[in-house]
Design a protein around this motif. Structure first.
Motif, PDB file in Angstrom:
ATOM      1  N   UNK A 189       0.815  -1.215   0.000  1.00 34.62           N
ATOM      2  CA  UNK A 189       0.000   0.000   0.000  1.00 34.62           C
ATOM      3  C   UNK A 189       0.849   1.266   0.000  1.00 34.62           C
ATOM      4  N   UNK A 190       2.043   1.199   0.586  1.00 33.88           N
ATOM      5  CA  UNK A 190       2.856   2.402   0.800  1.00 33.88           C
ATOM      6  C   UNK A 190       4.073   2.511  -0.121  1.00 33.88           C
ATOM      7  N   UNK A 191       4.389   1.442  -0.850  1.00 35.88           N
ATOM      8  CA  UNK A 191       5.560   1.466  -1.724  1.00 35.88           C
ATOM      9  C   UNK A 191       5.305   2.330  -2.960  1.00 35.88           C
ATOM     10  N   UNK A 192       6.269   3.164  -3.342  1.00 35.91           N
ATOM     11  CA  UNK A 192       6.101   3.984  -4.549  1.00 35.91           C
ATOM     12  C   UNK A 192       5.822   3.128  -5.783  1.00 35.91           C
ATOM     13  N   UNK A 193       4.941   3.617  -6.650  1.00 34.02           N
ATOM     14  CA  UNK A 193       4.568   2.902  -7.869  1.00 34.02           C
ATOM     15  C   UNK A 193       5.796   2.657  -8.747  1.00 34.02           C
ATOM     16  N   UNK A 194       6.749   3.574  -8.728  1.00 37.31           N
ATOM     17  CA  UNK A 194       7.951   3.419  -9.558  1.00 37.31           C
ATOM     18  C   UNK A 194       8.733   2.156  -9.212  1.00 37.31           C
ATOM     19  N   UNK A 195       8.590   1.679  -7.974  1.00 29.18           N
ATOM     20  CA  UNK A 195       9.243   0.438  -7.551  1.00 29.18           C
ATOM     21  C   UNK A 195       8.374  -0.760  -7.919  1.00 29.18           C
ATOM     22  N   UNK A 196       7.082  -0.663  -7.620  1.00 30.38           N
ATOM     23  CA  UNK A 196       6.181  -1.785  -7.873  1.00 30.38           C
ATOM     24  C   UNK A 196       6.081  -2.130  -9.358  1.00 30.38           C
ATOM     25  N   UNK A 197       6.166  -1.141 -10.225  1.00 30.16           N
ATOM     26  CA  UNK A 197       5.962  -1.397 -11.650  1.00 30.16           C
ATOM     27  C   UNK A 197       7.100  -2.197 -12.279  1.00 30.16           C
ATOM     28  N   UNK A 198       8.156  -2.436 -11.523  1.00 31.85           N
ATOM     29  CA  UNK A 198       9.268  -3.261 -12.018  1.00 31.85           C
ATOM     30  C   UNK A 198       9.154  -4.707 -11.534  1.00 31.85           C
ATOM     31  N   UNK A 199       8.096  -4.994 -10.788  1.00 29.23           N
ATOM     32  CA  UNK A 199       7.884  -6.342 -10.242  1.00 29.23           C
ATOM     33  C   UNK A 199       6.838  -7.084 -11.068  1.00 29.23           C
ATOM     34  N   UNK A 200       6.500  -8.319 -10.633  1.00 31.77           N
ATOM     35  CA  UNK A 200       5.465  -9.076 -11.340  1.00 31.77           C
ATOM     36  C   UNK A 200       4.079  -8.858 -10.740  1.00 31.77           C
ATOM     37  N   UNK A 201       3.876  -7.736 -10.053  1.00 31.41           N
ATOM     38  CA  UNK A 201       2.552  -7.414  -9.524  1.00 31.41           C
ATOM     39  C   UNK A 201       1.555  -7.354 -10.677  1.00 31.41           C
ATOM     40  N   UNK A 202       0.336  -7.815 -10.446  1.00 27.57           N
ATOM     41  CA  UNK A 202      -0.668  -7.825 -11.497  1.00 27.57           C
ATOM     42  C   UNK A 202      -1.023  -6.401 -11.930  1.00 27.57           C
ATOM     43  N   UNK A 203      -1.213  -6.214 -13.229  1.00 26.78           N
ATOM     44  CA  UNK A 203      -1.429  -4.880 -13.773  1.00 26.78           C
ATOM     45  C   UNK A 203      -2.710  -4.241 -13.236  1.00 26.78           C
TER      46      UNK A 203
END
Length: 483
Positions: A189-203
């Motif tokens: 919930x708190x991690x910057x999107x710029x970090x999450x978008x480099x992972x395999x999190x669902x779009x």
């Protein structure tokens, strides 16, 4: 010319192991066929032990989803890719010529335990914990009161959770529970999107999180800082979150330095970090935290008694203030007082533990503990039935614990084979169950079919600059598998 030395049978047994001669003479009719229900860590580690310990045994791994790996795929947070490295080991096991993966088969629905027992020498239940423990309080069924397990499934692309209704148009969030899953939820919930978008999190989750207004997350526990269930790695990550500061109240931790030396090592290191984060932060951390736009706060000795709502929206949580009782430093009991507290929020996560469910009426099941009753992995009063992982122990420990448990269950199956407690006479393995499934028109997914899904997910992920984009729709998985 070399002359091989003569070795007596006694010495040969010592060299090759006591099981060699029993197994070496195994005829094709007596090959052990073992079925493992569930393709998560417990299932794969059990399979690995059986394949290693018996040179002829054949192992089939049944999975209700069309894709393997269970919680490693759907439970590990996307920003923890190193934890998913065990998939390489599982893939090696699945490619063993004596191992067969059969996906898209739900035991208890598509095929019964009784069918499996007719087909297999041994059946190992390793299907994990698919249900939540509940709070049983007023307001728990309100919109935006969500299971942490379901939320993790949502951002990890678990088909059953892909359409989870999560409203992130709120500033304050309360997470009830203080385990690693609670911290995973808070961190995502708190991690910057710029970090999450480099992972395999669902779009779909990434898109929703990019619009999130969440600024503060409360992580609430019913006991104190010495009883938290999260581990030091997860806590350290939380203290290093970019643009986010921790809030730990001085009165909760100021006396911990007096007892730290008396704690077991893992608990001691965790408690030291809690204490120093609050009482002795570094100048660098203090500077960064002062500029942060988001924060997370640990709250202790609070138990939820009601979730408040107005006009169909969550407005907050009413909590009882607890006292801790007991002489043991760690194993204290929380007892509610008449004092209460209220935390304003627009979203509540329940993260108080998982439980397994019975998948077939033939299975004995302890509904209170949420496990299959067993003695060291042997299902009580059911010869030839075994269990491994959380369905046998409850949802405790990390992958290392599951590995140890899987190996132990595998060894028990091997011992029962060696002792003649279970036999392979008349057992035909997957040949028999495939006949049943084919007669029902069931599409089975092989590991080669999974390779197609895997390749397609990696291809889709490359479009977004991600390691993969998981297919979250079962019908689409089956279409790709069949292509």
């Amino acid at each position: 010319m070399y002359i091989l030395p003569r070795i007596c049978s006694r010495h040969l047994r010592q060299l090759l192991g006591k099981s060699f001669f029993r197994y070496a003479s195994t005829s094709s009719q007596d090959v052990p066929h073992v079925c493992i229900v569930g393709s998560g860590p417990a299932g794969f580690y059990t399979a690995q032990q059986i394949l290693k310990g018996h040179p002829a045994a054949r192992v089939d791994i049944l999975e209700k989803l069309p894709v393997p790996f269970g919680l490693v795929r759907f439970g590990v947070a996307p920003d923890h890719p190193e934890v998913k490295n065990v998939i390489h080991t599982f893939t090696t096991t699945a490619r063993n010529q004596r191992c067969t993966f059969i996906g898209n088969v739900e035991v208890g629905k598509d095929i019964s335990i009784e069918d499996l027992q007719k087909a297999y020498t041994a059946v190992v239940l390793a299907y994990g914990a698919d249900d939540d423990r509940t709070l049983a309080i007023k307001g728990e069924d309100s919109p935006n009161v969500i299971s942490a397990r379901s939320f993790v499934g949502w951002f990890n692309g678990l088909p059953q959770d892909k359409d989870l209704p999560v409203d992130l148009d709120v500033e304050n969030v309360v997470i009830l529970g203080q385990g690693n899953v609670a911290l995973d939820v808070a961190r995502i919930l708190l991690t910057p999107i710029s970090i999450l978008q480099k992972t395999d999190i669902s779009q779909h989750a990434l898109d929703a999180l990019s619009r999130s207004r969440v600024k503060k997350v409360y992580i609430v526990g019913r006991r104190g800082p010495l009883q938290v269930a999260f581990t030091i790695k997860e806590l350290r990550e939380m203290t290093k979150l970019p643009d986010c500061r921790p809030v730990i109240h001085k009165e909760d931790v100021e006396n911990l330095d007096k007892v730290i030396k008396d704690l077991p090592r893992p608990r001691r290191r965790l408690t030291e970090l809690l204490y120093k984060t609050c009482m002795e932060p570094s100048d660098t951390d203090t500077h960064l935290w002062s500029q942060a736009s988001k924060e997370w706060e640990l709250r202790f000795r609070l138990s939820p008694i009601e979730i408040n709502e107005r006009e169909g929206k969550v407005t907050g949580v009413k909590l009882a203030v607890n006292q801790l009782q007991g002489d043991d430093l760690i194993n204290k009991k929380a007892v509610a007082t008449s004092e209460t507290e209220h935390i304003d929020c627009g979203l509540v996560f329940r993260s108080i533990g998982y439980k397994s469910i019975p998948i077939d009426p033939i299975l004995p099941f302890d509904t209170r503990k949420g496990i299959i009753p067993n003695i060291k992995g042997r299902v009580k009063e059911k010869p030839g039935l075994y269990c491994s992982g959380w369905v046998s122990t409850g949802p405790v420990g990390v992958i290392l614990n599951t590995m140890t448990g899987g190996f132990e269950t595998g060894k028990i199956v091997l011992k029962d084979l060696e002792d003649g407690i279970i036999t392979s006479e008349g057992k035909r393995g997957n040949e028999m169950i495939k006949e049943i499934l084919e007669s029902k028109g069931k599409q089975m997914v092989t590991f080669s079919d999974w390779d197609k899904i895997d390749e397609e997910e990696i291809k889709r992920g490359s479009v977004f600059g991600k390691p993969r984009e998981k297919i979250a729709d079962i019908s689409e998985m089956l279409r790709v598998a069949k292509s």
